[in-house]
Every structure is written in C-alpha cells, then in structure tokens.
Design a protein around this motif. Structure first.
Motif, PDB file in Angstrom:
ATOM      1  N   ALA A 160      -9.424 -20.629 -11.084  1.00 29.01           N
ATOM      2  CA  ALA A 160     -10.157 -20.928  -9.846  1.00 29.01           C
ATOM      3  C   ALA A 160      -9.449 -21.981  -8.994  1.00 29.01           C
ATOM      4  CB  ALA A 160     -11.567 -21.401 -10.179  1.00 29.01           C
ATOM      5  N   GLU A 161      -9.613 -21.857  -7.686  1.00 25.58           N
ATOM      6  CA  GLU A 161      -9.016 -22.788  -6.729  1.00 25.58           C
ATOM      7  C   GLU A 161     -10.074 -23.767  -6.210  1.00 25.58           C
ATOM      8  OE1 GLU A 161      -5.885 -22.980  -5.817  1.00 25.58           O
ATOM      9  OE2 GLU A 161      -5.108 -21.192  -6.834  1.00 25.58           O
ATOM     10  N   TYR A 167     -14.909 -23.351  -9.691  1.00 28.53           N
ATOM     11  CA  TYR A 167     -13.872 -24.356  -9.911  1.00 28.53           C
ATOM     12  C   TYR A 167     -14.490 -25.534 -10.641  1.00 28.53           C
ATOM     13  CZ  TYR A 167     -10.143 -27.705  -8.521  1.00 28.53           C
ATOM     14  OH  TYR A 167      -9.123 -28.629  -8.480  1.00 28.53           O
ATOM     15  N   SER A 171     -10.459 -25.620 -14.691  1.00 27.51           N
ATOM     16  CA  SER A 171      -9.545 -25.304 -13.587  1.00 27.51           C
ATOM     17  C   SER A 171      -8.600 -26.468 -13.308  1.00 27.51           C
ATOM     18  CB  SER A 171     -10.330 -24.974 -12.312  1.00 27.51           C
ATOM     19  OG  SER A 171     -11.529 -24.297 -12.568  1.00 27.51           O
ATOM     20  N   GLU A 264     -15.721 -30.423  -6.705  1.00 29.15           N
ATOM     21  CA  GLU A 264     -15.226 -29.046  -6.606  1.00 29.15           C
ATOM     22  C   GLU A 264     -14.286 -28.824  -5.424  1.00 29.15           C
ATOM     23  OE1 GLU A 264     -19.048 -26.917  -4.482  1.00 29.15           O
ATOM     24  OE2 GLU A 264     -19.256 -27.694  -6.520  1.00 29.15           O
TER      25      GLU A 264
END
Length: 280
Positions: A160-161, A167, A171, A264
């Motif tokens: 995940a970005e 995220y 991550s 996040e």
C-alpha cells in the motif's frame, strides 16, 4: 525433470505422515504444479541463486525451486514436515537432493544460516507472514530480492501507498527496507486444505533505508505510535513519545509535517524526519 506434487501426491504424502494440517501454523499446501512454476518464474530464480524458503511444508514449492536454483535453504517449524522433506526430494528429484538444506526451526528465531541467501521465495503462513518478512529483512542483508505468497489482504497492505485506507504499519516498515508490489493472485482451489481467502503474490526489491540520524528502532517506534490510534492527528498520536501534544507539534513542524495530519498520509522518509526531531 523434477516430478512436482499434484493433488493426489499431496494427499498421499499427508496420509503417509498421518498429517493433519493446522490453522495454528497456517498449513495450506499448494497442490498445483503450474502455480509453483509460476512463482519460481516470477521470482526470477536463476541457477546461481541460493534461495531461502520459509515453511516448505510437503515440498510443493521446494521441488520447483530445486529445478532451477543452485541451493535451497528451507526453514520448517513442524518437526514431522522437516524430517519428511529430504525424503520427498530424494524420491522425486534424486539428482538434486544435495542442493537442499532443511533447518528445523521457527523462522522468527533464526539468526544464522548455512549460506547467505540471494533471494527469498516462500508461501508464508498467513498468521506470521509480516513478522517473518520483517525479521528476514532485518537479520539477513545478503538477499536483495524476493517473492512471497501471502493472504491477499496482507499482500495489499504490504504494497500500500501513503494515503490509502489500508496503508499502515506493515506498509511503512516494509518501505524502510524495500520496494514492494502486488504482482499477482492465487485462487484458494490450488491449496489443500482449501482456505477461505485468496492469496496474493508480492515482489520485494531491497533498497537502502532513508538517510537519517535516527535509528530504525526510533523510526519504527514513531510508526507504531502513529497508527496505534490511526484516527488521531499526529500531534495527539505522538504526544506520548514527545512528552506532550505541544512538543509533538513542534517536532512535526520542524520535520516539515503538518501536526494535524494523520499517520496514513506520511511516507517512510517523513517518519524518519519526525524521529530525528523527537530524538535529536
């Protein structure tokens, strides 16, 4: 050509060993030869590679790896499976059995290996996949690339970005060590027992961590705090680490991060800058 395992062979092996797969150890064995061939191909395993495999189980992926790699080091926690694996390889790939080394151990506790691995390829048990990956990345820096099969949800989280709803801690911590990408899916039907979730394939390309004066432990402590209550703004989430919300705000501003942002939204580089300010 190595005789890979098919559904009949997997069940026969399990019956011979009187094996009852346990959910506790995430034991779901691949029964499809095309799936393990695909994994080896996507991983880019070459004839000069020393492969580290975690949780080889009955040997489905191990046999496919031995078909290509110079050496396979397999870590298996289940004593029954660890003892049986060399015999399976001797029976199905006798000319390659000398390439296999089996270590009966908990992958989370292994600190030494018989040879430095160049690549990690594994069907990781669902319940410990993230801790095992982070342990291998921290403990063995000889491997620069990898391909792991994990639960689809975990695969998405690993890759995940920033800004994504999924995220989170896995991550960011993976991003400290490597670039990761979700590169494929594996349906439940190729496993025995059949799990009730899909699996995902994640590629790993090692890279240098962010340049920072903070230690990895310090950065990871900030990451853990930022996501412990992910709805909180960072100035509140990091108040415990900083001593107060005001001190957290000062550190965040100095790091170039908005104190009202949430964890996040931050990159691993931003977390490193925050840790620098908190511990500088």
């Amino acid at each position: 050509m190595t005789r890979l395992l098919d559904p009949t062979a997997v069940r026969e092996l399990a019956a011979r060993l009187e094996l009852r797969p346990t959910k506790q150890r995430g034991q779901n064995f691949v029964t499809d030869a095309n799936t393990v061939r695909r994994i080896v191909q996507l991983a880019g395993v070459g004839e000069s590679d020393t492969v580290l495999e975690i949780g080889p189980g009955l040997g489905s992926l191990t046999l496919a790896l031995l078909d290509v790699a110079e050496q396979v080091i397999a870590i298996e926690i289940d004593p029954l499976l660890a003892e049986a694996l060399p015999g399976t390889v001797a029976e199905r790939a006798p000319e390659r059995q000398h390439r296999l080394q089996v270590i009966r151990a908990d992958a989370l506790r292994v600190t030494e290996l018989p040879a430095p691995p160049s690549i990690v390829v594994a069907n990781l048990p669902y319940n410990v996949s993230v801790p095992v990956l982070l342990h291998l990345l921290a403990g063995f820096d000889s491997w620069r690339r990898g391909l792991v099969m994990v639960q689809a949800e975990v695969a998405d989280r690993l890759a995940a970005e920033p800004g994504s709803k999924i995220y989170g801690v896995p991550s960011v911590k993976m991003a400290w060590y490597a670039a990761t990408a979700r590169i494929g899916s594996v349906p439940p039907r190729v496993f025995w027992p059949v799990p009730n979730v899909e699996s995902g394939l994640v590629s790993i390309e090692r890279r240098d961590p962010p340049q920072t004066t903070a230690t990895r432990e310090q950065v990871f402590a900030v990451v853990d705090a930022a996501f412990a209550q992910r709805r909180k703004m960072l100035r509140a989430a990091l108040a415990g680490l900083a001593g107060s919300s005001a001190a957290a705000s000062t550190a965040l501003t100095a790091a170039g991060v908005n104190p009202t942002a949430r964890g996040e939204t931050c990159t691993v580089e931003q977390f490193a800058r925050i840790a620098e300010q908190l511990h500088g």
